[in-house]
Design an enzyme around this catalytic site. Structure first.
Site, PDB file in Angstrom:
ATOM      1  N   CYS A   1      -4.635   1.908  -4.170  1.00  0.00           N
ATOM      2  CA  CYS A   1      -3.442   2.492  -3.556  1.00  0.00           C
ATOM      3  C   CYS A   1      -2.206   1.628  -3.725  1.00  0.00           C
ATOM      4  CB  CYS A   1      -3.643   2.800  -2.074  1.00  0.00           C
ATOM      5  SG  CYS A   1      -4.794   4.114  -1.802  1.00  0.00           S
TER       6      CYS A   1
ATOM      7  N   ASP B   1       2.962  -4.238   8.064  1.00  0.00           N
ATOM      8  CA  ASP B   1       1.769  -3.420   7.867  1.00  0.00           C
ATOM      9  C   ASP B   1       0.578  -4.359   8.073  1.00  0.00           C
ATOM     10  OD1 ASP B   1      -0.461  -2.183   6.879  1.00  0.00           O
ATOM     11  OD2 ASP B   1       0.359  -1.769   4.889  1.00  0.00           O
TER      12      ASP B   1
ATOM     13  N   HIS C   1       0.852  -1.192   0.000  1.00  0.00           N
ATOM     14  CA  HIS C   1       0.000   0.000   0.000  1.00  0.00           C
ATOM     15  C   HIS C   1       0.892   1.249   0.000  1.00  0.00           C
ATOM     16  CE1 HIS C   1      -2.755   2.973   1.852  1.00  0.00           C
ATOM     17  NE2 HIS C   1      -3.710   2.257   1.304  1.00  0.00           N
TER      18      HIS C   1
ATOM     19  N   GLN D   1      -4.573  -4.906   6.815  1.00  0.00           N
ATOM     20  CA  GLN D   1      -5.526  -5.889   6.290  1.00  0.00           C
ATOM     21  C   GLN D   1      -5.474  -7.198   7.077  1.00  0.00           C
ATOM     22  OE1 GLN D   1      -7.777  -5.215   4.151  1.00  0.00           O
ATOM     23  NE2 GLN D   1      -6.991  -3.309   3.313  1.00  0.00           N
TER      24      GLN D   1
ATOM     25  N   LYS E   1     -10.863  -0.657   9.954  1.00  0.00           N
ATOM     26  CA  LYS E   1     -11.031  -1.855   9.130  1.00  0.00           C
ATOM     27  C   LYS E   1     -11.392  -3.066   9.985  1.00  0.00           C
ATOM     28  CE  LYS E   1      -7.496  -0.258   5.869  1.00  0.00           C
ATOM     29  NZ  LYS E   1      -8.056   0.089   4.568  1.00  0.00           N
TER      30      LYS E   1
HETATM   31  C1  LIG Z   1      -2.438  -2.849   3.313  1.00  0.00           C
HETATM   32  C2  LIG Z   1      -2.805  -1.489   3.807  1.00  0.00           C
HETATM   33  N1  LIG Z   1      -1.916  -0.759   4.477  1.00  0.00           N
HETATM   34  C3  LIG Z   1      -2.200   0.455   4.961  1.00  0.00           C
HETATM   35  C4  LIG Z   1      -3.432   1.030   4.779  1.00  0.00           C
HETATM   36  C5  LIG Z   1      -3.674   2.410   5.289  1.00  0.00           C
HETATM   37  O1  LIG Z   1      -4.641   2.439   6.283  1.00  0.00           O
HETATM   38  P1  LIG Z   1      -5.262   3.810   6.777  1.00  0.00           P
HETATM   39  O2  LIG Z   1      -5.757   4.517   5.565  1.00  0.00           O
HETATM   40  O3  LIG Z   1      -6.357   3.407   7.695  1.00  0.00           O
HETATM   41  O4  LIG Z   1      -4.182   4.560   7.479  1.00  0.00           O
HETATM   42  C6  LIG Z   1      -4.405   0.312   4.089  1.00  0.00           C
HETATM   43  C7  LIG Z   1      -5.737   0.906   3.839  1.00  0.00           C
HETATM   44  O5  LIG Z   1      -6.353   0.722   2.821  1.00  0.00           O
HETATM   45  C8  LIG Z   1      -4.087  -0.978   3.593  1.00  0.00           C
HETATM   46  O6  LIG Z   1      -4.988  -1.692   2.919  1.00  0.00           O
END
Ligand SMILES: Cc1ncc(COP(=O)(O)O)c(C=O)c1O
Lengths: 398, 141
Positions: free
Chosen positions: A353, A189, A112, A192, A215
């Site tokens: 993203c 990270d 991401h 998910q 999430k």
């Molecule tokens: C794999 C992953 N990392 C990081 C994020 C970022 O999360 P947030 O927008 O809640 O900070 C997301 C959100 O879509 C994600 O899917």
């Protein structure tokens, strides 16, 4: 299952965008309303009953998070605004001070943006190098490929536990073992992953973990940064201000509070923290065994119904989690999403993203269906019926 | 314009858009136009001859509404002066905002006369026009 717990599901809506954000159960909403209605004082500040209750609820959530991910110390749990802020703190507060020019960071093309751009920034600021662990033919990370990517300059491996387009689960425990044998730090990270599978930071020996509340049934604007205590001690606060200092008489004499408070400057997102605690209670009560088995059953059901459709190209036939990314022949993903929207079905179109994944997968955009335990087989039947009729899609997509 | 005609115009321009091609000619001005909220992303190539727009082409990825609107823009604005083009663009914006506009001037552009009711598609229809407008304003500097 548990659909009655989610007020939004009373509307005539099929919600299949759970990787973007999950729905919120009534208990979480009530818990936050209760704070705003009955004890909306500040935390860590007051000497009166209301404020004491705030502190208690706030710190109880820290305890819930600690146990939820099996951390060893309460001080290792830092509340942030979300996975993005957590990752930025880890990268800019810790690694920016640790890494030097030509040090290498290993990521993958399916990360991401929040686990790519802060590293790219260190490329220009410090002269570090960002390298990519190759993905296999299913877009999975294999231990073998991690091994091959490590060089004497590798200092960090920073990857998602589960990715948001492919939904593959990475072999974290094996990766951290290999990494630590080579003096490499591991950042996970968990945005998910944490909502869908149990994660044990101690057993997996994870150095840093980032995730978001929204999430995982919790509110927006709240997330968690986990770090091993001996590493967090060296994480330089990016935010300075109230709550995090012990005393300051002059620029030379600024004393900061110990962890975790030092990293939570300013009035925190109190309602968010308390709501997150309630979300964790909900997940604990339901249990990941049930969540996983329902998700897998739903995904298999959907996959079996989509596979025979000749006009549908599924990107991730293999996947360990509840995500299916696909395209309809010759139709732009956004048009498919608009078509489904006419029938109150919420799916996501785009690159999710993960903009550099296209170099591996070869398609820029996809339609993404991401399921959670409250989705149903009937919802999938409805979706598949709409997707089966190619002419209808073409006719109704505009 | 009835709904069927609108549909046909949009589908025809989507499936057979005018001048969808890459242009590598230094006489063309290139401008990128994209929608922050979605994934439409087009490069528009414009050949200006003083005040006249001599040619327009485009390439990129976008939804049916954006692609068809680009094609319709090209069909209607090649050969026009910059000012005529700006007038067309502004009338198009009025239409997509659900305001009064010059129906006669927009011709095939009327195919999007109901788009103001679909908030999330409004930006798709205006995408190429925002690109061309920016290019003209930059040229006029
Ligand atoms: C794999 C992953 N990392 C990081 C994020 C970022 O999360 P947030 O927008 O809640 O900070 C997301 C959100 O879509 C994600 O899917």
């Amino acid at each position: 299952m548990n659909r009655d717990d989610f007020p939004l599901l009373k509307q005539d809506i099929i919600y299949l965008d759970n990787s973007a954000t999950s729905l919120k159960p009534q208990t979480v909403i009530d818990k936050m309303n209760d704070y705003y209605t009955n004890y909306s004082a500040n935390a860590h500040r007051g000497d009166y009953d209301l404020s004491f209750k705030v502190d208690k609820e706030y710190e109880e959530t820290r305890e819930l998070v600690k146990n939820f991910i099996n951390a060893q110390h309460l001080e290792e749990i830092i509340f942030t605004s979300g996975a993005t802020e957590s990752l930025n703190m880890i990268i800019n507060g810790f690694f920016a001070n640790y890494l030097e020019a030509n040090d290498e960071v290993l990521i993958t093309t399916s990360e991401h943006a929040s686990n790519i751009l802060p590293w790219f920034n260190l490329v220009s600021e410090l002269g570090i190098k960002v390298k990519y662990i190759p993905l296999d033919s299913n877009y999975y990370v294999t231990l073998d490929n991690v091994k091959k990517s490590i060089t004497p300059h590798t200092k960090v491996i920073s990857i998602a536990g589960i990715t948001n387009v492919i939904g593959d689960i990475r072999p974290i425990k094996e990766i951290t073992k290999l990494a630590h044998e080579n003096n490499i730090f591991v950042v996970i990270d968990g945005a998910q992953m944490v909502p869908h599978v149990p994660i044990d930071v101690t057993d997996n020996d994870i150095d840093f973990l980032a995730f978001s509340g929204h999430k995982m049934l919790g509110p927006t604007g709240i997330g968690v940064l986990y770090g091993k205590i001996e590493l967090l001690e060296h994480l330089k606060p990016q935010k300075l201000g109230g709550g995090m200092n012990e005393s300051f008489d002059s620029p030379e004499e600024v004393y900061l509070k110990p962890l975790p408070t030092r990293l939570e400057a300013g009035t925190p997102n109190i309602a968010g923290v308390i709501g997150l605690g309630e979300a964790i209670k909900y997940l604990n009560n339901l249990g990941f065994a049930k969540i996983s088995s329902q998700e897998h059953a739903l995904r298999k059901y959907l996959l079996d119904k989509l596979l025979p459709l000749k006009h549908i190209d599924i990107i991730n036939i293999e996947s360990d989690s509840a995500i299916i990314a696909f395209n309809v022949n010759n139709i732009f993903s956004q048009d498919v999403a608009y078509y489904l929207n006419k029938y109150n079905i919420c799916v996501r179109a785009g690159n999710h993203c993960a903009k550099i994944l296209k170099s591996s997968v070869g398609v820029t955009n996809t339609v993404r269906i991401s399921l959670y335990f409250y989705n149903t087989f009937e919802e999938i039947d409805n979706l598949v019926e709409l997707l089966s009729d190619y002419d209808k899609i073409v006719k109704e997509m505009i | 314009m009835d709904e069927n005609t609108k549909r046909e115009i949009i589908m025809e321009n989507y499936t057979h858009p005018t001048n969808r091609k890459r242009v590598d000619n230094p006489n063309y001005f290139k401008i990128n136009t994209n929608n922050a909220s979605c994934i439409d992303n087009l490069d528009i190539y414009i050949k200006f001859n003083h005040n006249i727009i001599e040619d327009i082409a485009f390439e990129g990825e976008a939804c049916a509404i954006s692609i068809s609107a680009t094609s319709i823009m090209i069909n209607n604005l090649i050969g026009k002066t910059k000012d005529e083009a700006l007038t067309y663009i502004h009338e198009f914006y009025h239409m997509t905002e659900g305001e009064e506009y010059n129906e006669e001037l927009l011709k095939e552009g009327n195919a999007y006369s109901n788009i103001y009711k679909q908030g999330n598609r409004k930006t798709c229809a205006t995408l190429p026009f925002r690109g061309l407008e920016k290019a003209i304003l930059e040229q006029n500097k």
